[in-house]
Design a protein around this motif. Sequence first.
Motif, PDB file in Angstrom:
ATOM      1  N   LEU A 165      -5.364  -7.598 -26.717  1.00 35.46           N
ATOM      2  CA  LEU A 165      -4.604  -7.482 -25.466  1.00 35.46           C
ATOM      3  C   LEU A 165      -4.020  -6.087 -25.272  1.00 35.46           C
ATOM      4  O   LEU A 165      -3.600  -5.750 -24.156  1.00 35.46           O
ATOM      5  N   CYS A 168      -5.751  -4.011 -22.514  1.00 31.89           N
ATOM      6  CA  CYS A 168      -5.497  -4.215 -21.086  1.00 31.89           C
ATOM      7  C   CYS A 168      -5.146  -2.892 -20.414  1.00 31.89           C
ATOM      8  O   CYS A 168      -4.319  -2.124 -20.910  1.00 31.89           O
ATOM      9  N   ASP A 188      -8.926 -11.143 -18.504  1.00 34.02           N
ATOM     10  CA  ASP A 188      -8.313 -10.611 -17.281  1.00 34.02           C
ATOM     11  C   ASP A 188      -6.986 -11.294 -16.952  1.00 34.02           C
ATOM     12  O   ASP A 188      -5.984 -10.633 -16.656  1.00 34.02           O
ATOM     13  N   CYS A 191      -4.219 -10.394 -19.341  1.00 35.77           N
ATOM     14  CA  CYS A 191      -3.722  -9.047 -19.052  1.00 35.77           C
ATOM     15  C   CYS A 191      -2.746  -9.083 -17.876  1.00 35.77           C
ATOM     16  O   CYS A 191      -1.667  -8.476 -17.919  1.00 35.77           O
ATOM     17  N   SER A 196      -0.176  -6.206 -16.958  1.00 30.05           N
ATOM     18  CA  SER A 196      -1.105  -5.087 -17.108  1.00 30.05           C
ATOM     19  C   SER A 196      -2.343  -5.299 -16.238  1.00 30.05           C
ATOM     20  O   SER A 196      -2.632  -6.410 -15.795  1.00 30.05           O
ATOM     21  N   PRO A 198      -6.480  -5.456 -15.862  1.00 29.97           N
ATOM     22  CA  PRO A 198      -7.542  -5.917 -16.762  1.00 29.97           C
ATOM     23  C   PRO A 198      -8.165  -4.762 -17.541  1.00 29.97           C
ATOM     24  O   PRO A 198      -7.981  -3.588 -17.200  1.00 29.97           O
TER      25      PRO A 198
END
Length: 313
Positions: A165, A168, A188, A191, A196, A198
């Motif tokens: 992660l 991201c 996605d 994230c 955040s 993707p």
Amino acid sequence: MRHKNRAVTVRHVLGVASLSLLVGLTGCAGGAAPAAEPQPISTADIDPAAAAALPEEYKSAGVIKVASDIPYPPLEMFDENQQLTGLDYDLAQAMGAKLGVRLELQTQAFDSIIPSLQSGKNDIIMSGMNDTVERQETLDFVDYLHAGFSILVLEGNPENITTVLDLCGKNVAVQKATVQGEILRSYDQQCKDKGSEPVNVAELPLETDVQTAVRSGKAAADVVDSAVATYAAKTAGDGKIFDIVKDPANPAGYNPVYTGIGILKEDKELSQAILAALDAVIADGTYDEILAKYDLSDYTVKETGLNLGGTKP
């Protein structure tokens, strides 16, 4: 390995033969990769069960054409003399010896590797291809490795990436047509949940292109099969260039999958012959020796079989 789309993206054999038959991968026109001079097969090396299982057409031809996306170190690569080497090369030689035929690696782009079997250009795939449920609709797999994917970063991990992660919002490179790209896009929503963007996934033609992108700073990380990442971290360049992100929650890498030799589903007899050859190479200790040579012993299969993808190791 190749969690390719290869989803794999990480990405042989046969009857009693005369002593004049050769094992290994010979260089020739038409896509065969250059290899070291093959050694004559000894009848003592042939495994009777594997040889008996091989369809007559391959016994008569004395060769099985192996589609392989070269290079993909440490599975397929070239040594300092530009001779083909790697785990798949060595394993192909060993299996060919059990079957009494030559396994000849043919250079084939990964995104056209399955069509090359369907057109009759090649007979099997040996190219770090991951055994997935989707691929099993077209292929049967003789599985010979079990590994996840890892995150490869520049030495010292300058962007402090500790988990998937942390990718991201960053530029991340993967090899084209691999499962890794799909897996990264599956994060996605996670994230977004952490505020955040993707992962910005760039798909490049070759794994060497991906590593170049990381070295040049165009990508923050390379997401690749754990075996490939391990090899790159130890061997890339004249000195240490890459580190592998160690995620304590995923010590074997993310999303472990089986890597297998792909054979068209209609070629059932060939699949059984190749499975018998792999069993014979495991039984005599050659399999363990080959994996140890490339520091891949952590990725051995605990049992052999067809289409183990989607099952627990």
